[in-house]
Design a protein around this motif. Structure first.
Motif, PDB file in Angstrom:
ATOM      1  N   TYR A   1      49.005   6.554 -17.563  1.00 38.98           N
ATOM      2  CA  TYR A   1      48.699   7.466 -16.462  1.00 38.98           C
ATOM      3  C   TYR A   1      49.415   8.807 -16.613  1.00 38.98           C
ATOM      4  CZ  TYR A   1      48.317   8.998 -11.577  1.00 38.98           C
ATOM      5  OH  TYR A   1      48.070   9.690 -10.436  1.00 38.98           O
TER       6      TYR A   1
ATOM      7  N   ASN B   1      45.969   2.517 -12.404  1.00 35.96           N
ATOM      8  CA  ASN B   1      45.397   3.627 -11.658  1.00 35.96           C
ATOM      9  C   ASN B   1      44.046   3.279 -11.037  1.00 35.96           C
ATOM     10  OD1 ASN B   1      44.954   6.262 -10.863  1.00 35.96           O
ATOM     11  ND2 ASN B   1      44.028   6.849 -12.817  1.00 35.96           N
ATOM     12  N   LYS B   2      43.386   2.269 -11.590  1.00 41.29           N
ATOM     13  CA  LYS B   2      42.118   1.812 -11.022  1.00 41.29           C
ATOM     14  C   LYS B   2      41.936   0.324 -11.308  1.00 41.29           C
ATOM     15  CE  LYS B   2      39.497   4.908 -13.583  1.00 41.29           C
ATOM     16  NZ  LYS B   2      40.170   5.440 -14.770  1.00 41.29           N
ATOM     17  N   LYS B   3      40.862  -0.238 -10.722  1.00 41.82           N
ATOM     18  CA  LYS B   3      40.646  -1.677 -10.872  1.00 41.82           C
ATOM     19  C   LYS B   3      40.147  -2.010 -12.298  1.00 41.82           C
ATOM     20  CE  LYS B   3      38.725  -5.645  -8.548  1.00 41.82           C
ATOM     21  NZ  LYS B   3      37.457  -6.164  -9.060  1.00 41.82           N
TER      22      LYS B   3
ATOM     23  N   ILE C   1      46.927  -2.450  -8.103  1.00 33.54           N
ATOM     24  CA  ILE C   1      46.128  -1.224  -8.200  1.00 33.54           C
ATOM     25  C   ILE C   1      46.692  -0.166  -7.260  1.00 33.54           C
ATOM     26  CG2 ILE C   1      43.797  -0.265  -7.975  1.00 33.54           C
ATOM     27  CD1 ILE C   1      43.017  -3.419  -8.325  1.00 33.54           C
ATOM     28  N   ASN C   2      47.070   0.951  -7.845  1.00 32.96           N
ATOM     29  CA  ASN C   2      47.578   2.066  -7.046  1.00 32.96           C
ATOM     30  C   ASN C   2      46.809   3.324  -7.434  1.00 32.96           C
ATOM     31  OD1 ASN C   2      48.951   3.929  -5.597  1.00 32.96           O
ATOM     32  ND2 ASN C   2      50.967   3.530  -6.479  1.00 32.96           N
ATOM     33  N   THR C   3      45.810   3.634  -6.615  1.00 33.89           N
ATOM     34  CA  THR C   3      44.968   4.792  -6.936  1.00 33.89           C
ATOM     35  C   THR C   3      45.532   6.057  -6.295  1.00 33.89           C
ATOM     36  OG1 THR C   3      43.655   4.297  -4.998  1.00 33.89           O
ATOM     37  CG2 THR C   3      42.828   3.441  -7.083  1.00 33.89           C
TER      38      THR C   3
END
Ligand code: SAH
Length: 458
Positions: free
Chosen positions: A187, A217-219, A245-247
């Protein structure tokens, strides 16, 4: 007092330290913060910034080094934002922490009649953490794993953090290899692109179960199966792997959603004869060695005879609640995090403890509700996060008039504010015991016993 101006050059003795780890000295009574100086140093500084009642000085020269200085055991402690006190002898660290508690109680709480106990320290203040959060980045095409630099989001590479459980050295090194070999993307905060944001580990101190959380950053997780397989092969110690998941662009490390990729999805740890389920998102004390001492104090201060109703507020996964339950009639735990409250309920079952009730919600909302419904506590234990207790909760507590309040705090300033409120409303501070949960850093934990003394102070 002579006027101090930017650019002035002065000599000063550092006689205290601020909560960010900067040295504090005085020039003619005017407070100056000096980055890089420690208590006991004498330095020549140039004034580089001035505020109304204090300023900042930059070291030009050390006149005399502090007798409290030691060589840091960590090669990156000057750069890394994690530790502030690695270059100060441990006994001196403990004195500084005690002083922080005393100063806050006096200044903010107006409490000076009580003598604060010496800090309960560790025999060896290293390798005590059971949870690590490593940001992941890339430099020259290679994975970098470490910690954020002070006041920045640059990653300081760290192969062996002396606060962490030793197994993390291997996990960090293996993960770097996996990222590079399998071409996992990393990321980038600036562009918002790239998959892997953080690696988080949780270690069951007594059970040796290990959780590895890959914060993405995404699934969508390209090559997921291959990566899981590689982790299992390289790191057989890891008992469960989680994708979190941490967007978001916010600074919190973990997002709300977790997916179990391998293993049970939780780890178990134990303390004495009690076992705990720990989920990815639940709070658990990060220093299991000192946790035992902290909880023993909590039980000693609660002084239970077996007939009491005890409230354990901000109960996390119910760790303190379960110990309290063994010595009382009933424990009511209140906790805001959904995953923690689920763990708490499971933990009571796991330990065959039947006299606990756990309520999900904010303590300041749930407790007034319970009070309205007629619930009363004989003893209240509170263990809030850094911002301390909400006044609505304190108000209900003083209405309820438990005989004893045991306050566990990780922030002396909000602690002092809350004790002041309680002291003004019928409670007396009986004992203040700091416990060092965070050696090498400026953080300090304290546990306080207050008793009801009947009359409302005016
Ligand atoms: N007593 C526990 C947890 C302490 S950490 C232990 O020793 O492990 C503080 C806990 O308070 C966290 O679990 C957090 O989720 C919870 N929390 C934060 N704000 C809260 C609030 N307003 N009401 C209830 N719980 C809260």
């Amino acid at each position: 007092m002579k006027e101090i101006k930017i650019g002035d050059i002065s000599e000063l003795h550092i006689d205290d330290m601020g909560h960010t780890g900067a040295g504090i000295g005085k020039i003619d009574g005017f407070t100056v913060f000096v980055e890089g100086a420690v208590v006991g140093d004498t330095v020549q500084v140039k004034i580089v910034e001035l505020k109304k009642s204090y300023g900042f000085g930059k070291i030009i020269e050390f006149i005399e080094h502090s007798p409290h200085r030691v060589e840091s055991e960590c090669s990156v402690s000057d750069l890394c934002g994690g530790c502030q006190l690695q270059n100060i002898k441990y006994e001196e660290q403990l004195k500084l922490k005690k002083k922080m508690v005393v100063d806050n109680l006096e200044r903010i709480g107006g409490i000076s009649s009580i003598s604060v106990n010496d800090v309960i320290g560790m025999e060896t203040p290293f390798r005590y953490r059971n949870k690590a959060q490593f940001p992941v980045g890339q430099k020259n095409g290679k994975a970098v794993i470490g910690f954020y630099q002070k006041k920045s989001h640059e990653i300081v590479e760290c192969e062996s953090c002396i606060l962490q459980h030793k197994i993390n050295d291997k996990i960090v090194s293996d993960m770097k290899q996996i990222i590079d070999e399998l071409g996992m993307t990393v990321y980038d905060e600036k562009t918002g692109k790239g998959l892997l944001r953080h690696i988080v580990t949780k270690v069951g101190w007594h059970t040796h179960e290990i959780m590895l959380i890959l914060v993405t950053n995404k699934k969508a997780f390209p090559d997921k199966e291959i990566i899981i397989q590689e982790i299992i092969e390289k790191m057989p110690e890891v008992t469960t792997i989680i994708q979190n998941i941490n967007t978001g662009k916010n600074p919190s490390v973990l997002g709300e959603k977790s997916i179990t990729l391998y293993g049970k999805g939780y780890i178990i740890d134990s303390l004495k004869d009690v076992q705990f389920y720990i989920s990815p998102l639940s709070f658990y004390q990060i220093n299991p060695i000192q946790m035992e001492k902290l909880y023993s104090k909590a039980l000693e201060y609660a002084d239970l005879k077996g007939t009491e109703t005890v409230f354990d507020l901000y109960s996390g996964i119910g760790t303190i609640s379960l110990f309290l339950a063994k010595q009382s009639k009933k424990v009511i735990g209140v906790e805001m995090a959904p995953s923690a409250i689920k763990d708490a309920i499971k933990n009571a079952e796991l330990n065959k403890i039947t006299n606990t009730e756990f309520y999900h919600g904010k303590a300041e909302e749930v407790v007034p509700q319970l009070y309205k419904q007629g619930e009363r506590a004989d003893v209240v234990v509170v263990d809030p996060p850094r911002k301390g207790c909400d006044e609505r909760l304190l108000k209900t507590m003083v209405e309820m008039k438990p005989e004893r309040i045991v306050y566990i705090s990780c922030n002396p300033s909000t602690l002092a504010r809350d004790l002041k409120y309680l002291e003004e409303n019928g409670y007396k501070t009986k004992e203040v015991q700091p416990v060092d949960m965070f050696g090498g850093t400026m953080h300090v934990e304290s546990i306080i016993l207050m008793t009801y003394c009947g009359s409302k102070k005016k």
